[in-house]
Structure formats: C-alpha cells, structure tokens
Design a protein around this motif. Structure first.
Motif, PDB file in Angstrom:
ATOM      1  N   ARG A 123      -4.829   2.427   4.606  1.00 33.80           N
ATOM      2  CA  ARG A 123      -6.326   2.469   4.619  1.00 33.80           C
ATOM      3  C   ARG A 123      -6.821   1.360   3.913  1.00 33.80           C
ATOM      4  O   ARG A 123      -8.021   1.182   3.882  1.00 33.80           O
ATOM      5  CB  ARG A 123      -6.201   3.718   3.418  1.00 33.80           C
ATOM      6  N   THR A 124      -5.857   0.361   3.112  1.00 35.30           N
ATOM      7  CA  THR A 124      -6.630  -0.795   2.558  1.00 35.30           C
ATOM      8  C   THR A 124      -6.815  -2.211   3.642  1.00 35.30           C
ATOM      9  O   THR A 124      -7.523  -3.173   3.393  1.00 35.30           O
ATOM     10  CB  THR A 124      -5.904  -1.132   1.374  1.00 35.30           C
ATOM     11  N   LEU A 125      -6.016  -1.841   4.772  1.00 38.55           N
ATOM     12  CA  LEU A 125      -6.151  -2.776   5.710  1.00 38.55           C
ATOM     13  C   LEU A 125      -7.148  -2.514   6.913  1.00 38.55           C
ATOM     14  O   LEU A 125      -7.719  -1.332   6.804  1.00 38.55           O
ATOM     15  CB  LEU A 125      -4.898  -2.881   6.605  1.00 38.55           C
ATOM     16  N   THR A 126      -7.792  -3.612   7.422  1.00 38.60           N
ATOM     17  CA  THR A 126      -8.748  -3.400   8.451  1.00 38.60           C
ATOM     18  C   THR A 126      -8.213  -2.470   9.603  1.00 38.60           C
ATOM     19  O   THR A 126      -6.983  -2.648  10.076  1.00 38.60           O
ATOM     20  CB  THR A 126      -9.418  -4.542   8.955  1.00 38.60           C
ATOM     21  N   GLU A 184       1.040  -1.297  -0.081  1.00 38.18           N
ATOM     22  CA  GLU A 184       0.067  -0.042  -0.136  1.00 38.18           C
ATOM     23  C   GLU A 184       0.925   1.378   0.048  1.00 38.18           C
ATOM     24  O   GLU A 184       0.655   2.191  -0.940  1.00 38.18           O
ATOM     25  CB  GLU A 184      -0.934   0.076   1.396  1.00 38.18           C
ATOM     26  N   ASN A 185       1.842   1.282   0.861  1.00 35.16           N
ATOM     27  CA  ASN A 185       2.633   2.628   0.929  1.00 35.16           C
ATOM     28  C   ASN A 185       4.083   2.207   1.728  1.00 35.16           C
ATOM     29  O   ASN A 185       4.050   2.014   2.891  1.00 35.16           O
ATOM     30  CB  ASN A 185       1.807   3.703   1.491  1.00 35.16           C
ATOM     31  N   ASN A 234      -5.516  -1.605  -8.314  1.00 30.58           N
ATOM     32  CA  ASN A 234      -4.248  -2.187  -8.250  1.00 30.58           C
ATOM     33  C   ASN A 234      -4.029  -2.129  -6.867  1.00 30.58           C
ATOM     34  O   ASN A 234      -3.131  -1.618  -6.227  1.00 30.58           O
ATOM     35  CB  ASN A 234      -3.469  -0.880  -8.885  1.00 30.58           C
ATOM     36  N   SER A 235      -4.794  -3.182  -6.049  1.00 30.67           N
ATOM     37  CA  SER A 235      -4.371  -3.260  -4.630  1.00 30.67           C
ATOM     38  C   SER A 235      -4.155  -4.755  -4.381  1.00 30.67           C
ATOM     39  O   SER A 235      -5.065  -5.596  -4.971  1.00 30.67           O
ATOM     40  CB  SER A 235      -5.471  -2.572  -3.990  1.00 30.67           C
ATOM     41  N   LYS A 293     -13.207  -4.849  12.373  1.00 28.91           N
ATOM     42  CA  LYS A 293     -13.318  -5.459  11.234  1.00 28.91           C
ATOM     43  C   LYS A 293     -13.563  -4.491   9.969  1.00 28.91           C
ATOM     44  O   LYS A 293     -13.401  -5.076   8.735  1.00 28.91           O
ATOM     45  CB  LYS A 293     -14.383  -6.654  11.268  1.00 28.91           C
ATOM     46  N   GLN A 294     -13.468  -3.319  10.460  1.00 29.86           N
ATOM     47  CA  GLN A 294     -13.837  -2.301   9.279  1.00 29.86           C
ATOM     48  C   GLN A 294     -12.465  -1.915   8.579  1.00 29.86           C
ATOM     49  O   GLN A 294     -11.494  -1.756   9.094  1.00 29.86           O
ATOM     50  CB  GLN A 294     -14.335  -1.136   9.865  1.00 29.86           C
ATOM     51  N   VAL A 295     -12.613  -1.729   7.200  1.00 27.74           N
ATOM     52  CA  VAL A 295     -11.294  -1.152   6.315  1.00 27.74           C
ATOM     53  C   VAL A 295     -11.254  -0.004   6.992  1.00 27.74           C
ATOM     54  O   VAL A 295     -12.000   0.970   6.828  1.00 27.74           O
ATOM     55  CB  VAL A 295     -11.386  -1.293   5.090  1.00 27.74           C
ATOM     56  N   ALA A 296      -9.556   0.588   7.164  1.00 23.81           N
ATOM     57  CA  ALA A 296      -9.351   1.689   7.951  1.00 23.81           C
ATOM     58  C   ALA A 296      -9.729   2.884   7.025  1.00 23.81           C
ATOM     59  O   ALA A 296     -10.148   3.914   7.573  1.00 23.81           O
ATOM     60  CB  ALA A 296      -8.061   1.785   8.144  1.00 23.81           C
ATOM     61  N   GLY A 297      -9.640   2.721   5.759  1.00 21.19           N
ATOM     62  CA  GLY A 297      -9.880   3.967   4.614  1.00 21.19           C
ATOM     63  C   GLY A 297     -11.350   4.449   4.842  1.00 21.19           C
ATOM     64  O   GLY A 297     -11.631   5.438   4.418  1.00 21.19           O
TER      65      GLY A 297
END
Lengths: 296, 240
Positions: B97-100, A178-179, A292-293, B135-139
């Motif tokens: 942001r893509t991780l929970t 991701e970053n 793209n992830s 369990k929510q996605v951080a973003g």
C-alpha cells in the motif's frame, strides 16, 4: 558570530555522521525488523580494528579495507541471532531483538574494556586524522577531515537513498518493511535479502568508523554507549524508521551539539539529546515525522 | 482455453498439515490439469487458505507430496515456487500500500526484471486503468482497482498457475462479476486457475471442477456441472 559559524560547520560534519548512523539504524529497524542498539558499538569496535591495522601495517589502504571488512563480518556474524528471533512462530518480537542487541553491545564494551589496548582509549595517528586546514577565514576553519566527512556522508546518504527509492533491491526492502508476509508471498527471497541488508549495514558501519576516526581521532570503550544513546534519541525524535526524518534530525543534533559545546560544558550534549527526546515524546509520541514508514 | 485434462500440472497427494495436535488439512488429494479453473469451496476454517499457503510454500506439509510439473515442491520456499510459476493472490490482494502502482508491478516481476518492459505492456493492455495510476500510491486506489493491481502484479510474474484466495470478498456485486470475468479472461489466455471461494454461486458458473473442503478434508469433488446439482452442495450453498 564567526565562532558560531565555525561551530555550525563543525556541527554539520558531526551531524552528517549521525545521519549515517541513524540511517543504518533505521534500515535495520524497517527491513531487518530489529532495534539494533549495538549498531554504534560495532562502529566503535571497527574503529579499534582500523587503529590496530594502522599500528600493525602503517598502511592506510589496508586499514580502510580492514575496517570495512571487519564491520561487515561482525554484522554477518550477528545476523543468525536476529534471524532466529524473527523467524520464530508468531508475530515478530522487536523487543527481544532490542535485548539481544543490548547484550551484544555489552559484550563488545567488555571486550574493548579488557582486551583491547588494556582498556585505555586509543588515539589515531595525526596524519590519519586529516587535521590539515583546507580553508581558513579568520576563526572559521574547515579541516580536510571535516571536508572528507561531509563529502563522503553526502555521497553515502545519496547512494543509500538511490538504492532504496530507485532500485529493485530498494523496492524489495521497502516491501519487506511494509509487510514481511506479503513480501514473502510475492516471492521476494527474504533470507537472502536479510543477509544482504546486514552486509550493507556492515559496509555503512565500516565507513562511519573510518569517518569518525578521521574526525575525532580517538575512541574509547565507552564511545559506543555515548553514540548509541544519541542515535536512539535521534531515531525516536524523528520517528522510529523514518529515513528522511532521521536525516534532518541527525544534522540538527550535530549542529545543536556543537553550539552547546561552545556555551556549555561538552558533557551537556547527551543531556540535550535526551531533553529533546523527552520533549518530543510528550507532544508527538511517534516522533516529529510521525509515520513509521520507509515511505515517509 | 479448453483445459487439457491429460496434462496434470499440479498434483497433491495425501497431504496433511498439522499445527501441533490440530489437523488443518488431512490426507488431501487434488489434481489440476493445464488450463482448468478449479474452485475450492468450504466454510470459514475448512482449510482452503491453508491449502493454498501450503502450495505456495508458506506452510510445510507434515505428510504428503505437492508435485508441480513433475517436481516435488513441498519443501520449497515461496520465492522458489513463485519463480517456478505458481502465484498466490491473497485475500487482501497482497499489494504494497505504501508503494506506487508501478513499484508494485515492478516487484511482481521481481525474478524476471529484464522482461519488465514487455510484461508491463501486456498488463496495461489488459488492465488500462493501471496506466493512468502508475505513479499513484497503491493504498489510495479504490477496492476494485486494488484487486486489478493484484491481478496485474500476478501477471508480471512468470506464473502458469494463479491461485486466488477469496477474490470477491468485500466487493460490491458489480465488482464481483468483473473479478470473475477477469479470471475467465486470464484462463482463456492460458492461465490455470485455482480459486478458493465462498461465493459458490458465482464461482461454480466459471469453474471446470470443484473440490469441497470440510474440516480440512476433501469431502466431494467432480465436474462443476455435476456438482452444482449435487444435493449436498444445493443444501449447503444454494439453500434448497
């Protein structure tokens, strides 16, 4: 109909190898931040290592371990090159990594063309190919090689997905994907994990080399290019870096290719892969599964 | 927690950071005692973020020393420094942001994963909102919740010093007060705080000491209560 079912079975076995190849390629793209075009070439040269070891020792166990170790070593050897590119000041230049990888691919092809088996294609012993029939119903045949390929591919894909989505190492890989700057700030040891990533990619490449050698029973200096173009096509069709998309598209390509071989000359299979790629790029430039992830 | 002025845990001596011919920081000296809230103030480009990045190991000093708990750490990498007890929450919170939410917290405890369970209990007790969002996605969290997650992630690590780069930026006044109250609460739990802020009015209320950075140099420093009334500060930041 029976012929079509038989071809679909062949296609699933072939597709499962594409899935592994694309998974390795995507992992390198997401976490290693490189377009590792040479990945399939390293697989092919590992097939040569397997063939050589079989010839020398006639011991399958040594061949298996030797193949995996050679693939891991080759990956570890190229790691500093990509690290050098990716640790330069400024944003990561993924295009440079592609050029470097292309260079590695060409060097490996030259080595195989001139130094290994005088440039001639290699053939694996029949007993290595596991061509004995496991199941036969009329025209539908499943060889033990196909069965091994399928089972091992499922196991490896499952293990990789568990590693990526269920373990702390996988979370760290996804964080890097991701970053990388945030991951570094978090205290994730980027260099160490990068080396581990190349090790995992090497392990995966070694297993793919073994499966390929068992499934197709031969290799040539040009096999790398043949596979690499397909892997690139599948990865782009699925969406670069899309692990789940790569899984579906790899399997679909394997099946479609096997069906095409039934109706058209085999040489059309590459054209078909690229036709698919062109079509997808025109309507969905970022691939079918377009995020793209690593998460998607 | 009352600061222990006798015990200096972080010391920066004559640190210079240069990008080619440009000085980002010049001969910076700074000391932080255990349990203090120290605020770095300065305009954009003054060098606040560079100073924090140098401490965490993202930028290497051209000259000078960074000493943490009597160890020279100026050449250490961020992974080593984080493990050793300094954590930086960057301007955007540094969350993935893509991780929970849960995965973010698990990564916060990257070097101490065996202690994850006991740490998560502490974090959830402090920030109950995270429990509902695990369990929510951080973003998909709101801006304020993302800041809370950033704090939670920092607490999951083994940090003794929390560094925050402009934590109030982009937040509504209500959230800004909450953020500063959280910082104070963390300080009372024993965390030493180094804060880079442009919101001088709020930051100076909570600070023990203030350093003023201008063009990469420390131009003023002292107790917050004294510096609040300093004519230079009043003129530059309080508009009088």
């Amino acid at each position: 109909m029976k012929v079509i079912i038989a071809q679909i079975i062949n296609g699933i076995a072939l597709g499962s190898i594409y899935v592994l190849l694309v998974t390795g390629f995507n992992l390198m793209f997401l976490v290693g931040k490189i377009i590792h075009f040479a990945y399939p070439y390293i697989v092919v040269i590992s097939m040569y290592a397997c063939w050589g070891l079989l010839k020398l020792t006639n011991n399958p166990l040594i061949a298996v371990f030797g193949t995996i170790i050679s693939s891991i070593l080759l990956h570890i050897m190229v790691e500093p090159l990509f690290r050098h590119i990716n640790t330069r000041k400024g944003p990561i230049d993924i295009n440079s990594s592609f050029i470097v990888s292309l260079g590695i691919a060409l060097i490996l092809t030259e080595i195989m063309s001139h130094q290994l088996n005088y440039g001639f294609p290699i053939a694996f012993p029949l007993n290595w190919m596991s061509s004995s029939i496991f199941l036969e119903i009329n025209l539908i045949r499943i060889s033990t090689g196909q069965l091994y390929t399928l089972l091992v591919s499922i196991l490896i894909a499952l293990a990789l997905f568990i590693l990526i989505y269920q373990t702390q190492l996988g979370r760290a890989f996804r964080a890097i994907a991701e970053n990388i700057s945030k991951a570094r700030l978090q205290g994730i040891p980027i260099l160490r994990l990068n080396l581990l990533l190349y090790g995992i990619a090497g392990l995966l490449g070694g297993i793919i080399a073994l499966l390929f050698s068992m499934l197709i029973g031969s290799a040539s200096p040009w096999l790398g290019e043949y596979i690499a173009l397909k892997v690139l096509a599948v990865a782009i069709v699925a969406g670069l870096g899309n692990m789940k998309g790569g899984l579906i598209c790899g399997l679909v390509l394997g099946i479609v290719e096997s069906l095409i071989i039934h109706f058209l000359p085999g040489s059309w299979s590459n054209a078909l892969a690229f036709l698919m790629m062109l079509f997808v790029i025109l309507i969905r430039p970022r691939g079918i599964f377009n995020k793209n992830s690593i998460e998607s | 927690m009352a600061p222990n002025r006798e015990k200096i845990i972080l010391k920066i001596e004559n640190m210079t950071v240069r990008y080619g011919p440009i000085f980002a920081l010049k001969k910076v000296n700074l000391k932080i005692a255990q349990g203090e809230i120290v605020v770095l103030i300065g305009s954009n480009g003054a060098g606040k973020s560079t100073l924090l990045k140098s401490i965490i190991g993202l930028e290497k000093p051209t000259e000078g020393h960074i000493i943490y708990q009597e160890k020279e750490i100026s050449l250490w990498g961020p992974d080593h420094i984080t493990r050793f007890g300094i954590f930086l929450i960057p301007e955007d919170g540094g969350i993935f942001r893509t991780l929970t939410v849960e995965e973010n917290l698990q990564l916060g405890a990257y070097h101490f994963f065996s202690q994850y369970q006991e740490r998560i209990e502490v974090v959830i007790k402090l920030f109950p909102v995270l429990k509902e969002r695990l369990k929510q996605v951080a973003g998909t969290l709101s801006g304020g919740e993302q800041r809370v997650l950033a704090f939670g992630k920092a607490l999951m690590s083994n940090s003794r010093i929390l560094m925050l780069d402009e934590p109030s930026i982009g937040l509504s006044p209500k959230y800004i007060v909450q953020i500063f109250e959280t910082i104070q609460a963390l300080n009372q739990r024993g965390y030493t705080i180094l804060l880079a802020e442009q919101n001088v009015i709020q930051a100076s209320k909570y600070a023990n000491r203030i350093y003023v950075l201008e063009n990469g140099q420390i131009v003023l420093n002292g107790n917050a209560s004294d510096l609040r009334n300093h004519p230079r500060i009043k003129e530059a930041y309080f508009g009088s």
